[in-house]
Design an enzyme around this catalytic site. Structure first.
Site, PDB file in Angstrom:
ATOM      1  N   THR A   1       0.830  -1.117   0.155  1.00 28.96           N
ATOM      2  CA  THR A   1       0.089  -0.201   0.004  1.00 28.96           C
ATOM      3  C   THR A   1       0.870   1.354  -0.127  1.00 28.96           C
ATOM      4  O   THR A   1       0.327   2.312  -0.352  1.00 28.96           O
ATOM      5  CB  THR A   1      -1.092   0.052   1.104  1.00 28.96           C
ATOM      6  OG1 THR A   1      -0.046  -0.028   2.289  1.00 28.96           O
ATOM      7  CG2 THR A   1      -1.855  -1.223   1.192  1.00 28.96           C
ATOM      8  N   CYS A   2       1.879   0.961   0.518  1.00 33.47           N
ATOM      9  CA  CYS A   2       2.926   2.508   0.569  1.00 33.47           C
ATOM     10  C   CYS A   2       3.166   3.084  -0.747  1.00 33.47           C
ATOM     11  O   CYS A   2       3.548   4.101  -1.026  1.00 33.47           O
ATOM     12  CB  CYS A   2       4.384   2.185   1.436  1.00 33.47           C
ATOM     13  SG  CYS A   2       5.364   0.920   0.581  1.00 33.47           S
ATOM     14  N   VAL A   3       3.270   1.928  -1.934  1.00 34.43           N
ATOM     15  CA  VAL A   3       3.494   2.717  -3.307  1.00 34.43           C
ATOM     16  C   VAL A   3       2.482   2.195  -4.150  1.00 34.43           C
ATOM     17  O   VAL A   3       2.267   2.259  -5.176  1.00 34.43           O
ATOM     18  CB  VAL A   3       4.830   1.899  -3.781  1.00 34.43           C
ATOM     19  CG1 VAL A   3       5.854   2.584  -3.101  1.00 34.43           C
ATOM     20  CG2 VAL A   3       4.799   0.503  -3.926  1.00 34.43           C
TER      21      VAL A   3
END
Length: 438
Positions: free
Chosen positions: A405-407
């Site tokens: 989810t961070c990218v």
């Protein structure tokens, strides 16, 4: 802008949201320019780094960034994650780790079980109303969380936190109204409405005095899920001097209703709300927020629109990695599953699985940074083993999709059958798991 802050509804919401993003972009450019100039003249480098333990996300974040205010809090944050053994995790923060940091803190701090925020019967969030939440330590935490929500708005990161409308109304600076009590505590609201309309003997039938029971929590708030269980007690607070000995009668009931409403909406909540609002305003000036006079609009700004997922828009703004491309059989199969086999609720879960928020960006998926990316997952350790991927493909169709989810990245195994992809994708998104489930 001055006209819009007084008459926001004369312009469509999407236009005002675009103006808001433009204001933020200009402000960020000025902050970056000032930081570059400082660096050129021997000042500090741009960005502020922090070491954060995953098991103490909020605690470490507060230590690292809690004392930063104003323009300092608007600078880029660079996060270095450490595990419970003190080992640094691999990865250079190009913005993705900061997003993960924000999303994780929001998940921790706004979890009602951690007592920093409570939830209404409709599962909407508002500050803890106990007396411990009004202590200086707790108010510092609310101020920090206000700055963090403001930084999310500033950085165009949607967060999955649904706030009570009466709380957002107070954040916008509006005066509390009697009807706001309905969304806070419908039981108390209904009781006061009944009292207001009662035609018989109020004193004997209701048995009320000018006092209210209030919860006292004995441990300070820190938002840490690992803290010792918080013990609490209930105390009686007089609404007026000697109120415990003054009965509510037909003649003075309206005064009681006014005092009770004020106590619940203002006395118990105003200090926390004010601290949160002050933190938010450090990041987002109040005049900018006045573009959104309605608390519903502020909620959309924070968490996105609660609308159907536009699959065509999502597909048009998705990019691909390695051998995947728009015409790859697996990708064609994927979009057919998303468009024709997942339900509306499951499509929202898919977006949440990839981006951490189930709502689409305000202005569509073209606004999402970075764009959603789909890459193959062969279940191999390195690119050097890619030659073995073809042999391993059949075995690896048993794997579930994973996400970062961070990218905003979806790792999609090379499925060969649509039914298998549908079952695996559905299991992954409904489990709420990511990297850890494969």
């Amino acid at each position: 802008i001055p006209l819009l802050t007084h008459m926001p509804y004369v312009v469509p919401f999407d236009t005002r949201a675009s103006l808001f993003r433009a204001l933020v972009s200009m402000d960020h450019a000025e902050i970056q320019s000032a930081a570059s100039s400082s660096l050129f003249h021997g000042g500090y480098s741009r960005g502020i780094s922090a070491k954060v333990r995953r098991s103490h996300m909020l605690e470490d974040g507060l230590v690292a960034y809690g004392k930063l205010h104003g323009a300092d809090f608007k600078q880029d944050f660079y996060i270095q994650f450490y595990d419970d053994f003190g080992m640094r995790e691999w990865g250079v923060d190009g913005g993705g780790l900061f997003k993960e940091f924000v999303v994780s803190i929001v998940r921790e701090a706004f979890n009602p079980s951690n007592q920093v925020f409570w939830e209404t019967a409709d599962h909407l969030l508002y500050p803890n109303a106990s007396s411990s939440a009004r202590q200086s330590h707790s108010l510092n935490l609310y101020n920090f969380l206000g700055r963090l929500v403001g930084k999310s708005l500033y950085s165009n990161i949607l967060i999955d936190a649904q706030f009570a409308l009466f709380f957002l109304s107070k954040v916008l600076g509006h005066q509390s109204q009697f009807d706001d009590l309905k969304s806070l505590d419908k039981e108390i609201y209904d009781g006061l409405v009944s009292l207001k309309r009662y035609e018989n003997d109020v004193e004997s039938d209701f048995g009320l005095t000018f006092a209210v029971s209030s919860l006292v929590m004995n441990n300070p708030l820190n938002g840490n899920a690992n803290q010792q269980p918080n013990t609490s007690s209930v105390v009686t607070i007089d609404l007026i001097p000697g109120g415990s000995d003054i009965n509510v009668t037909r003649d003075n009931r309206f005064r009681y209703i006014e005092l009770m409403c004020n106590h619940k909406l203002n006395v118990e909540l105003s200090p926390q709300t004010r601290a949160f609002r002050q933190g938010l305003y450090e990041m987002i000036p109040q005049r900018w927020l006045r573009l959104f006079a309605d608390p519903h609009e502020l909620q959309m700004l924070i968490s996105g629109k609660s609308a159907e997922i536009d699959v065509n828009d999502m597909e048009a703004n998705t990019v691909y990695g390695n051998e995947y491309n728009r015409n790859h059989p697996v990708i064609e199969m994927f979009w057919n599953v998303v468009r024709n086999r997942l339900t509306s609720a499951e499509r929202r879960k898919l977006v949440q699985f990839i981006t951490s928020c189930e709502r689409p960006p305000l202005m569509g998926f073209s606004e999402l940074r970075p764009s959603i990316q789909i890459v193959p997952d062969h279940g191999v350790e390195s690119a050097n083993q890619a030659a073995a991927a073809t042999v391993a493909t059949a075995a690896n169709t048993s794997r579930l999709p994973t996400a970062s989810t961070c990218v905003n990245q979806l790792r999609l195994p090379v499925y060969t059958a649509e039914d298998v992809m549908y079952q695996k994708l559905r299991r992954a998104i409904l489990s709420g798991a990511g990297f850890d489930l494969s």
